[in-house]
Design a protein around this motif. Structure first.
Motif, mmCIF file in Angstrom:
data_model
loop_
_atom_site.group_PDB
_atom_site.id
_atom_site.type_symbol
_atom_site.label_atom_id
_atom_site.label_comp_id
_atom_site.label_asym_id
_atom_site.label_seq_id
_atom_site.Cartn_x
_atom_site.Cartn_y
_atom_site.Cartn_z
ATOM 1 N N LEU A 1 -43.954 16.825 2.773
ATOM 2 C CA LEU A 1 -42.712 15.621 1.738
ATOM 3 C C LEU A 1 -42.972 15.540 -0.015
ATOM 4 O O LEU A 1 -43.982 15.293 -0.192
ATOM 5 C CB LEU A 1 -42.119 14.658 2.531
ATOM 6 C CG LEU A 1 -41.533 13.910 1.786
ATOM 7 C CD1 LEU A 1 -39.747 14.943 2.234
ATOM 8 C CD2 LEU A 1 -40.829 13.052 2.398
ATOM 9 N N ILE A 2 -42.176 16.319 -0.587
ATOM 10 C CA ILE A 2 -42.221 16.356 -1.808
ATOM 11 C C ILE A 2 -41.035 16.012 -2.231
ATOM 12 O O ILE A 2 -39.592 16.601 -2.141
ATOM 13 C CB ILE A 2 -42.164 17.605 -2.661
ATOM 14 C CG1 ILE A 2 -43.845 18.425 -1.888
ATOM 15 C CG2 ILE A 2 -42.816 17.375 -4.254
ATOM 16 C CD1 ILE A 2 -44.033 19.432 -2.202
ATOM 17 N N LEU A 3 -40.941 14.960 -2.847
ATOM 18 C CA LEU A 3 -39.450 13.671 -3.539
ATOM 19 C C LEU A 3 -40.093 14.119 -4.882
ATOM 20 O O LEU A 3 -41.037 13.063 -5.797
ATOM 21 C CB LEU A 3 -39.389 12.848 -3.142
ATOM 22 C CG LEU A 3 -38.948 12.834 -1.450
ATOM 23 C CD1 LEU A 3 -39.033 11.079 -1.288
ATOM 24 C CD2 LEU A 3 -37.601 13.546 -1.281
ATOM 25 N N THR B 1 -32.157 15.185 -8.787
ATOM 26 C CA THR B 1 -33.075 14.812 -8.005
ATOM 27 C C THR B 1 -33.991 16.646 -7.258
ATOM 28 O O THR B 1 -33.122 17.110 -6.773
ATOM 29 C CB THR B 1 -32.702 14.431 -5.948
ATOM 30 O OG1 THR B 1 -32.413 13.055 -6.465
ATOM 31 C CG2 THR B 1 -33.627 13.975 -5.578
ATOM 32 N N LEU B 2 -34.384 16.575 -7.041
ATOM 33 C CA LEU B 2 -35.698 17.686 -6.756
ATOM 34 C C LEU B 2 -35.782 17.145 -5.063
ATOM 35 O O LEU B 2 -36.628 15.921 -4.654
ATOM 36 C CB LEU B 2 -37.033 18.025 -7.184
ATOM 37 C CG LEU B 2 -36.122 18.856 -8.166
ATOM 38 C CD1 LEU B 2 -37.212 19.706 -9.317
ATOM 39 C CD2 LEU B 2 -34.555 19.692 -7.978
ATOM 40 N N TYR B 3 -36.833 18.017 -3.936
ATOM 41 C CA TYR B 3 -37.214 17.157 -2.235
ATOM 42 C C TYR B 3 -37.091 18.544 -1.666
ATOM 43 O O TYR B 3 -36.571 19.653 -1.914
ATOM 44 C CB TYR B 3 -35.778 16.952 -1.881
ATOM 45 C CG TYR B 3 -34.529 17.638 -1.185
ATOM 46 C CD1 TYR B 3 -34.272 17.933 0.220
ATOM 47 C CD2 TYR B 3 -33.266 17.188 -2.398
ATOM 48 C CE1 TYR B 3 -33.088 18.459 0.248
ATOM 49 C CE2 TYR B 3 -32.263 17.827 -1.725
ATOM 50 C CZ TYR B 3 -32.568 18.668 -0.585
ATOM 51 O OH TYR B 3 -31.087 19.033 -0.188
ATOM 52 N N GLN C 1 -35.371 22.751 1.443
ATOM 53 C CA GLN C 1 -35.584 22.336 -0.203
ATOM 54 C C GLN C 1 -34.490 22.384 -1.121
ATOM 55 O O GLN C 1 -33.713 23.031 -0.432
ATOM 56 C CB GLN C 1 -37.225 23.312 -1.179
ATOM 57 C CG GLN C 1 -36.521 24.833 -1.126
ATOM 58 C CD GLN C 1 -37.093 25.277 -2.498
ATOM 59 O OE1 GLN C 1 -38.898 26.050 -1.283
ATOM 60 N NE2 GLN C 1 -37.103 25.935 -3.718
ATOM 61 N N GLY C 2 -34.666 21.381 -1.852
ATOM 62 C CA GLY C 2 -33.131 21.063 -2.781
ATOM 63 C C GLY C 2 -32.744 20.652 -3.695
ATOM 64 O O GLY C 2 -34.100 20.000 -4.026
ATOM 65 N N ALA C 3 -31.827 20.809 -4.485
ATOM 66 C CA ALA C 3 -31.877 19.919 -6.016
ATOM 67 C C ALA C 3 -30.204 19.239 -6.054
ATOM 68 O O ALA C 3 -29.129 20.216 -5.643
ATOM 69 C CB ALA C 3 -32.510 20.966 -7.223
#
Length: 215
Positions: free
Chosen positions: A42-44, A60-62, A81-83
């Motif tokens: 998990l990346i935030l 925000t990026l995730y 994944q998204g922004a």
């Protein structure tokens, strides 16, 4: 990749007052678990900025990814994944997909993984236009230990669909202060082939962060 839990938290900030009052804050987390075959990550990342009380950045990026090893080199994955960026052409941009990865290099000092596969993309533009279409992703993750205290990273993600291609790139240098703390200098870039008229196709963010790692 170490077996068990591992991860890091990062913080960067800047405040100034005088002729111009400004604030800039960035926080991030990279959390993972690996059991020797299955991996979860998990990346935030969140960034906020303002100048003289006027908001100038809110993004925000995730990314959430599952991987399963099929041997010493090959693995499969599923990811989303998204922004979200209040001040970009693509205010929301999400990709979900699956694919195959290959460990090109896996040594104690250098690792390089490449992966890719099909998926689906949802995007919302600042003019209210919506995008929902099939897409393809290609990823590259490179890490090199330059010395006992210096680590270099280069992560690239490309998502292609009929309406637009977006390239995320993050290049950084980590300098260890002790076993848990490091200073990270990074340049993060986001490039779109088809932004709205009058909008820039490239955004760059240069940052210096304090990183706490655990395993």
């Amino acid at each position: 990749r170490p077996v068990g839990f591992d991860g890091s938290f990062a913080l960067r900030g800047q405040l100034s007052d005088g002729n111009t009052d400004s604030a800039d804050l960035g926080i991030g987390a990279n959390l993972g678990y690996y059991d020797g075959t299955n991996g979860y990550q998990l990346i935030l990342s969140y960034a906020y900025g303002e100048v003289d009380g006027v908001e100038t950045e809110n993004s925000t990026l995730y990314s959430l990814e599952y991987t399963r090893d099929f041997g010493p080199r090959w693995y499969g994955y599923a990811q989303i994944q998204g922004a979200h960026d209040e001040y970009a052409t693509f205010t929301d941009d999400t990709f979900a997909g699956l694919g195959i990865g290959y460990k090109v290099i896996e040594r104690a000092d250098v690792t390089w993984y490449i992966s890719g596969g099909p998926g689906y993309r949802w995007a919302e533009l600042s003019n209210g236009t919506s995008i929902e279409e099939e897409a393809l992703s290609l990823n590259s993750n490179y890490t090199a230990r330059l010395s006992d205290t210096v680590l270099g990273t280069l992560d690239t993600s490309i998502i292609y669909s009929e309406s637009d291609m977006v390239v995320y790139n993050d290049a950084g240098i980590n300098i260890s202060l002790n076993e848990s703390l490091a200073l990270r200098t990074s340049l993060a870039s986001e490039f779109h082939t088809d932004p709205l008229p009058g909008s820039q196709d490239l955004d760059n963010t240069l940052g210096v962060s304090l990183v706490y790692s655990f395993n």
